[in-house]
Write a protein that holds these residues in place. Structure first.
Motif, PDB file in Angstrom:
ATOM      1  N   ASN A 114       0.833  -1.190   0.000  1.00 58.90           N
ATOM      2  CA  ASN A 114       0.000   0.000   0.000  1.00 58.90           C
ATOM      3  C   ASN A 114       0.873   1.248   0.000  1.00 58.90           C
ATOM      4  N   ILE A 115       0.305   2.345  -0.483  1.00 55.34           N
ATOM      5  CA  ILE A 115       0.973   3.635  -0.343  1.00 55.34           C
ATOM      6  C   ILE A 115       0.917   4.001   1.135  1.00 55.34           C
ATOM      7  N   PRO A 116       2.046   4.379   1.741  1.00 54.41           N
ATOM      8  CA  PRO A 116       2.053   4.719   3.172  1.00 54.41           C
ATOM      9  C   PRO A 116       1.048   5.809   3.503  1.00 54.41           C
ATOM     10  N   SER A 117       0.419   5.668   4.676  1.00 49.12           N
ATOM     11  CA  SER A 117      -0.564   6.636   5.148  1.00 49.12           C
ATOM     12  C   SER A 117      -0.343   6.865   6.637  1.00 49.12           C
ATOM     13  N   PRO A 118      -0.312   8.132   7.098  1.00 49.22           N
ATOM     14  CA  PRO A 118      -0.042   8.406   8.511  1.00 49.22           C
ATOM     15  C   PRO A 118      -1.037   7.718   9.442  1.00 49.22           C
ATOM     16  N   GLY A 119      -0.506   7.091  10.477  1.00 50.06           N
ATOM     17  CA  GLY A 119      -1.352   6.489  11.494  1.00 50.06           C
ATOM     18  C   GLY A 119      -1.937   5.141  11.145  1.00 50.06           C
ATOM     19  N   THR A 120      -1.646   4.628   9.947  1.00 49.35           N
ATOM     20  CA  THR A 120      -2.238   3.359   9.520  1.00 49.35           C
ATOM     21  C   THR A 120      -1.586   2.179  10.236  1.00 49.35           C
ATOM     22  N   LEU A 121      -2.421   1.335  10.850  1.00 52.60           N
ATOM     23  CA  LEU A 121      -1.946   0.122  11.504  1.00 52.60           C
ATOM     24  C   LEU A 121      -1.946  -1.058  10.542  1.00 52.60           C
ATOM     25  N   ALA A 122      -2.953  -1.104   9.676  1.00 53.06           N
ATOM     26  CA  ALA A 122      -3.073  -2.184   8.690  1.00 53.06           C
ATOM     27  C   ALA A 122      -4.011  -1.724   7.582  1.00 53.06           C
ATOM     28  N   SER A 123      -3.890  -2.356   6.419  1.00 60.48           N
ATOM     29  CA  SER A 123      -4.761  -2.040   5.291  1.00 60.48           C
ATOM     30  C   SER A 123      -5.452  -3.306   4.814  1.00 60.48           C
ATOM     31  N   TYR A 124      -6.687  -3.150   4.356  1.00 61.76           N
ATOM     32  CA  TYR A 124      -7.469  -4.284   3.879  1.00 61.76           C
ATOM     33  C   TYR A 124      -8.155  -3.904   2.571  1.00 61.76           C
ATOM     34  N   ARG A 125      -8.440  -4.918   1.769  1.00 61.19           N
ATOM     35  CA  ARG A 125      -9.162  -4.698   0.524  1.00 61.19           C
ATOM     36  C   ARG A 125     -10.371  -5.629   0.436  1.00 61.19           C
ATOM     37  N   PHE A 126     -11.405  -5.102  -0.194  1.00 64.70           N
ATOM     38  CA  PHE A 126     -12.612  -5.876  -0.477  1.00 64.70           C
ATOM     39  C   PHE A 126     -13.095  -5.399  -1.839  1.00 64.70           C
ATOM     40  N   GLY A 127     -12.618  -6.093  -2.894  1.00 65.99           N
ATOM     41  CA  GLY A 127     -12.906  -5.625  -4.243  1.00 65.99           C
ATOM     42  C   GLY A 127     -12.232  -4.287  -4.479  1.00 65.99           C
ATOM     43  N   GLN A 128     -13.038  -3.275  -4.839  1.00 67.85           N
ATOM     44  CA  GLN A 128     -12.492  -1.935  -5.066  1.00 67.85           C
ATOM     45  C   GLN A 128     -12.388  -1.127  -3.769  1.00 67.85           C
ATOM     46  N   TYR A 129     -12.960  -1.612  -2.695  1.00 66.42           N
ATOM     47  CA  TYR A 129     -12.854  -0.916  -1.423  1.00 66.42           C
ATOM     48  C   TYR A 129     -11.442  -1.082  -0.852  1.00 66.42           C
ATOM     49  N   HIS A 130     -10.863   0.022  -0.390  1.00 64.28           N
ATOM     50  CA  HIS A 130      -9.534   0.001   0.224  1.00 64.28           C
ATOM     51  C   HIS A 130      -9.639   0.636   1.601  1.00 64.28           C
ATOM     52  N   LEU A 131      -9.324  -0.124   2.627  1.00 61.32           N
ATOM     53  CA  LEU A 131      -9.513   0.297   4.011  1.00 61.32           C
ATOM     54  C   LEU A 131      -8.174   0.538   4.691  1.00 61.32           C
ATOM     55  N   HIS A 132      -8.065   1.652   5.411  1.00 62.39           N
ATOM     56  CA  HIS A 132      -6.916   1.932   6.272  1.00 62.39           C
ATOM     57  C   HIS A 132      -7.404   1.909   7.721  1.00 62.39           C
ATOM     58  N   GLU A 133      -6.834   1.025   8.501  1.00 59.14           N
ATOM     59  CA  GLU A 133      -7.208   0.919   9.918  1.00 59.14           C
ATOM     60  C   GLU A 133      -6.248   1.751  10.763  1.00 59.14           C
ATOM     61  N   THR A 134      -6.795   2.639  11.603  1.00 58.05           N
ATOM     62  CA  THR A 134      -5.995   3.385  12.564  1.00 58.05           C
ATOM     63  C   THR A 134      -6.338   2.879  13.962  1.00 58.05           C
ATOM     64  N   ALA A 135      -5.821   3.531  14.983  1.00 57.92           N
ATOM     65  CA  ALA A 135      -6.058   3.068  16.354  1.00 57.92           C
ATOM     66  C   ALA A 135      -7.522   3.182  16.745  1.00 57.92           C
ATOM     67  N   THR A 136      -8.248   4.140  16.171  1.00 54.31           N
ATOM     68  CA  THR A 136      -9.618   4.394  16.626  1.00 54.31           C
ATOM     69  C   THR A 136     -10.674   4.300  15.534  1.00 54.31           C
ATOM     70  N   GLU A 137     -10.271   4.227  14.260  1.00 50.49           N
ATOM     71  CA  GLU A 137     -11.276   4.285  13.206  1.00 50.49           C
ATOM     72  C   GLU A 137     -10.858   3.514  11.951  1.00 50.49           C
ATOM     73  N   TYR A 138     -11.846   3.322  11.090  1.00 48.15           N
ATOM     74  CA  TYR A 138     -11.617   2.746   9.772  1.00 48.15           C
ATOM     75  C   TYR A 138     -11.824   3.859   8.737  1.00 48.15           C
ATOM     76  N   ARG A 139     -10.862   3.999   7.818  1.00 46.86           N
ATOM     77  CA  ARG A 139     -10.954   4.994   6.745  1.00 46.86           C
ATOM     78  C   ARG A 139     -10.989   4.236   5.417  1.00 46.86           C
ATOM     79  N   VAL A 140     -12.087   4.383   4.700  1.00 40.52           N
ATOM     80  CA  VAL A 140     -12.291   3.581   3.488  1.00 40.52           C
ATOM     81  C   VAL A 140     -12.488   4.497   2.283  1.00 40.52           C
ATOM     82  N   HIS A 141     -11.772   4.197   1.203  1.00 40.04           N
ATOM     83  CA  HIS A 141     -12.025   4.876  -0.058  1.00 40.04           C
ATOM     84  C   HIS A 141     -12.241   3.823  -1.146  1.00 40.04           C
TER      85      HIS A 141
END
Length: 303
Positions: free
Chosen positions: A39-66
């Motif tokens: 993945n392209i590095p993202s500040p605060g990201t603990l892990a990244s996940y994919r589900f088809g075209q969905y791309h998720l960045h997990e932080t300590a408190t939230e999920y950020r999905v594009h």
């Protein structure tokens, strides 16, 4: 409790990113989400996940999905050209490293309590190594480039072959799903093996050719989307315009001024290596300081 995927409809209506607190959705994530290693590095990201075209960045408190325009498993080349152009990767990598390095330098040592299992000497040593690597690039950019291409080009082709080979098969039950993808993936993998026996000039030419194709494709797609207006680029009109222009400049420089673009890329790599080195050294010193802080609970027991 709702599933995360049930809250992502705004992404199909022009919203670039959906941010959901972890406490607001069912945990753990459903089996639809697959851990993504690249993945392209993202500040605060603990892990990244994919589900088809969905791309998720997990932080300590939230999920950020594009929403990526192309699923990397189904369209790896288009994904690289549109969702992960080289210029954007460099911009995001440097931004993430600057932010994380600054946080590491000012971090309260109590925040690294959960990292006690790390050896601070090893972390600091890796940081020193990265600093020396960055200095080596700055002092001998072209010699370092020749050395790196012997490793980078084969790995680049192997990485490119993996999505094709992986999507060509179904694991359970094991069967061939696409002979076309298998042939393409195998051909790219064999090309990767052949580069181990190539001369430095040939490897440099291959690298610049791939770079020119990648960045020109990214420029074409980015500028084409920009011409459609702001609604076609929810991630940011001006960012995508800048990515398109810079990608086009890199593509032309790779053809008409190869030595200049090699120097620029190597200096960027040196900067990234130096930032990583600073970050790791700061992390190592924070761990060392935390390890020296007396444990009150232990003192009470001894008393």
């Amino acid at each position: 409790m709702q599933r995360l995927e049930d809250l992502l409809e705004p992404l199909h209506e022009g919203v670039w990113e959906v941010v959901v607190p972890k406490s607001g959705v069912a945990s753990p994530l459903s089996e639809n989400w697959v851990l993504s290693r690249m993945n392209i590095p993202s500040p605060g990201t603990l892990a990244s996940y994919r589900f088809g075209q969905y791309h998720l960045h997990e932080t300590a408190t939230e999920y950020r999905v594009h929403l990526d325009r192309y699923d990397p498993k189904e369209h790896p080349v288009l994904h690289l050209a549109d969702d992960a152009p080289l210029v954007l990767m460099v911009i995001d990598t440097i931004s993430a490293l600057l932010i994380d390095s600054k946080k590491a330098l000012v971090r309260d040592t109590s925040e690294v309590l959960s990292e006690q299992t790390k050896a601070w000497k090893l972390v600091a040593f890796c940081g020193i190594f990265m600093l020396l690597f960055g200095i080596q690039i700055l002092t001998e950019p072209f010699i370092t480039f020749d050395s790196l291409t012997r490793l980078i080009i084969p790995l680049l082709f192997l990485a490119l072959s993996y999505p094709f080979l992986r999507s060509a098969f179904v694991i359970r039950p094991f069967r061939l799903r696409s002979i076309g993808r298998f042939v393409i993936g195998l051909g790219i993998a064999l090309l990767a093996l052949s580069t181990f026996f190539s001369e430095p000039d040939e490897l440099a030419g291959t690298f610049l050719f791939v770079l020119a194709i990648w960045t020109f494709a990214s420029a074409w797609i980015s500028l084409k989307r920009v011409l459609r207006g702001k609604k076609a680029v929810p991630e940011g009109f001006w960012l995508r315009l800048a990515v398109g222009i810079l990608s086009l400049a890199v593509a032309f420089m790779a053809i008409i001024a190869p030595e200049a673009i090699i120097a620029i890329l190597m200096y960027l790599l040196a900067g990234i290596a130096l930032l990583i080195g600073i970050y790791l050294i700061a992390e190592g010193m924070a761990l060392r300081k935390r390890m020296r802080v007396p444990d009150p609970s232990r003192e009470e027991i001894l008393a």
